[in-house]
Each structure stands twice: as C-alpha cells, then as structure tokens.
Design an enzyme around this catalytic site. Structure first.
Site, PDB file in Angstrom:
ATOM      1  CG  HIS A  53      -1.849  -1.091   1.407  1.00  0.00           C
ATOM      2  ND1 HIS A  53      -2.927  -1.297   0.576  1.00  0.00           N
ATOM      3  CD2 HIS A  53      -1.909  -2.078   2.330  1.00  0.00           C
ATOM      4  CE1 HIS A  53      -3.614  -2.362   0.980  1.00  0.00           C
ATOM      5  NE2 HIS A  53      -3.022  -2.858   2.035  1.00  0.00           N
TER       6      HIS A  53
HETATM    7  O1  RIB Z   1      -5.186   0.510   4.255  1.00  0.00           O
HETATM    8  C1  RIB Z   1      -3.775   0.501   4.183  1.00  0.00           C
HETATM    9  C2  RIB Z   1      -3.211   1.643   4.956  1.00  0.00           C
HETATM   10  O2  RIB Z   1      -3.559   1.512   6.323  1.00  0.00           O
HETATM   11  C3  RIB Z   1      -1.665   1.662   4.943  1.00  0.00           C
HETATM   12  O3  RIB Z   1      -1.216   2.981   5.080  1.00  0.00           O
HETATM   13  C4  RIB Z   1      -1.300   0.868   6.170  1.00  0.00           C
HETATM   14  O4  RIB Z   1      -0.036   1.268   6.707  1.00  0.00           O
HETATM   15  C5  RIB Z   1      -2.392   1.274   7.113  1.00  0.00           C
HETATM   16  O5  RIB Z   1      -2.001   2.500   7.715  1.00  0.00           O
END
Ligand code: RIB
Ligand code: CA
Length: 303
Positions: A241
C-alpha cells in the site's frame, strides 16, 4: 531532486515505503511527520526513528511528531495486521533515545510548504489528521504545494476495515473530508491500485538475498508478520500500500489516473460524485515495473 515530506504511522508497509523513498534518487526526504494510526503516536514516532536508524539516509530527515488521535473519533489502531509494536513484534531494535522527535508535525509541514511551494511533494501514508490540522493553520501554504500523494480510500473496490472503507480514511474521516474539500492537488492511491501490488514472499526473499547484510535481515524479519494477504492468483503476499504511494510520487507514470470528484462518507467511504474533480485517482498499475523498481531500491546501496 524533489523536496519531500512523508506523513506516516509506521506500520510494516510504512517502513518499506520509507526505505524505498530513501533509495529513490528522485526524492529528497527532508522530514518524517508521525501520526497515530496503525499504532499509537508515541510508537509511530519510535518506529520512524527505528527505520531511519536502520537505513541511516544522508542527509537524515528530521522526525516531527503530530496528532495522537483523530480530529473527533477515538483512535482505532491495526495491531492485528502490523503486530503490537507496529513492526512485526520482532524486538532487537536499538535502544530508543530520550528524545526522538525534534519538532511538531504541523510546523514542519507548513514551513516546508512556504519554503518549497510548487516543488514540494507531501506523501501521506497514514490517517490525514496532521494534514487537516496543517490546513486549519495555513490553507494557503498547503494549496501552494506541488502534489499531495495520499495512500487511502477504496473507490470501486471493497474496503479493508468495513465493506466500503479503507483504514487510513476510516480512522479519521473528518480529517479526510476537510482535505478533499480544500482544493489541494491530490493524487490518491486507493486499494483499487494497491491491491494490484501484492508482493510475493519469494520475490522479496530473492531481492534480499542479492544484498545480504544486517539491513536485509531486519527487513526479512519485520515483514514476515505482514505476509498474510491472499492475492487474486491465490498466492500469499504483502500488499505494498504505502510503497506504491512513494513509487508514484517519484514516477506518476507507474500508474494510470482518473480525474474524479470524491466525497468522504461518515465512516470513511470514498464515493464518486458528479461535479468538478477534486483529485486524481490511481486506477491502473504497471505492476512489473513498480515491483522491480521497489525491490531494486529497497535495500540501500550503503547497506
Ligand atoms: O489501508 C492501508 C493503509 O492503512 C496503509 O497505510 C497501512 O499502513 C495502514 O495505515
Ligand atoms: Ca500507513
């Protein structure tokens, strides 16, 4: 090089994003601002320090501490996904000094926005509380920056904390609503794109084996906890992500983009609406090119 600030709630994928940013010659990361999200604020700040110590980038970015809770709702963390300590509960980190942060997140963000204006890229990979507070203090300065790259949201795909909401936006939907209504130059990297960037365990192992040493060993250790997502092809992997937000901050051509008007729902839903676009949304991804670049840059050359 593009002056860059990363607002982060480290987290396993945040840590990979920071290492990737320090290995990316396009970005000059001058500050990390921490925000409560995956873990409470104090731990997010310690983890930012731990990852900076692991990689020892030069020049070393300052670490500035931000919001300990969302604007209005109680904090929800993600220990089940990142481990109690946010970095896979592996222990063995250097002893944390008395003072890790040297400044306040909002001060650092606004100072950089006023100094760099159109040259600054702000990468937000946690809940948007700090960005909303910076807007409250000096909206004109924030509107003058080049790009605000946000990892968050689920536009045309299911969420990861509710059927419709993604974690970062869900934790602080009030902050997200202010950010999306403020006329900022937003590049959104939602689950629609990040779910195309699931890293397989063997891909990481092969890359780390090419640069053996203490950094590679720590990366293998703290990421082990995160390899639990099942990809569309049935393999297990770690969804990149936050690294994808860094990847497209350095090179927007890694993704394809739609200009969209999004509104933020009460629980952090990110819904399309008719009307003037308020962001660009990454919808497609050149996975092969992104993963190759991520793996090439993950382990710092000096390691
Ligand atoms: O949904 C993914 C996000 O939420 C990423 O930034 C992960 O680190 C969590 O913070
Ligand atoms: Ca994060």
């Amino acid at each position: 090089m593009t002056p860059t600030i990363i607002d982060t709630d480290p987290g396993i994928d945040d840590a990979l994003a920071l290492l990737f940013a320090w290995g990316s010659p396009e970005l000059e990361v001058e500050a990390l601002t921490t925000v409560a999200g995956n873990v409470p604020l104090a731990l997010a700040t310690v983890n930012a320090w731990r990852v900076r110590e692991l990689c020892r980038p030069a020049p070393a970015p300052v670490i500035a501490e931000g919001a300990a809770a969302p604007l209005r709702r109680p904090l929800r963390t993600a220990a089940d996904y990142h481990g109690q300590d946010g970095l896979g509960d592996i222990g063995g980190w250097p002893e944390t000094p008395e003072r890790v942060a040297s400044g306040q997140a909002v001060d650092v963000m606004i100072d950089a926005a006023r100094r760099h204006r159109r040259r600054l890229v702000l990468i937000a990979i946690g809940p948007l509380t700090n960005v909303a507070l910076a807007l409250e203090r000096d909206a004109e300065a924030l509107r003058a920056i080049g790009r605000l790259v946000i990892m968050g949201g689920a536009v045309d795909v299911p969420g990861n904390v509710t059927p419709d909401a993604e974690f970062n936006i869900h934790v602080d939907p009030d902050a997200a609503r202010r950010v999306f209504e403020a006329g900022l130059p937003i590049d959104l990297v939602p689950l629609d794109a990040t779910r195309q960037a699931i890293l397989r365990r063997e891909e990481l192992s092969e890359a780390l084996a090419r640069t053996p040493g203490p950094v590679a060993e720590r990366i293998a250790a703290f990421t082990a906890f995160g390899f639990r997502e099942r990809g569309a092809d049935g393999t297990t992997g770690l969804t990149l992500h936050d690294p994808l937000a860094v990847g497209v901050a350095a090179d927007p051509t890694l993704a394809t983009w739609d200009r969209v008007r999004l509104i933020i729902g009460a629980d952090g839903e990110t819904r399309r609406r008719a009307g003037a676009p308020n962001c660009r949304v990454a919808v497609g991804l050149d996975r092969a090119r992104f993963v190759q670049r991520f793996l090439e840059r993950l382990c710092p050359r000096s390691a």
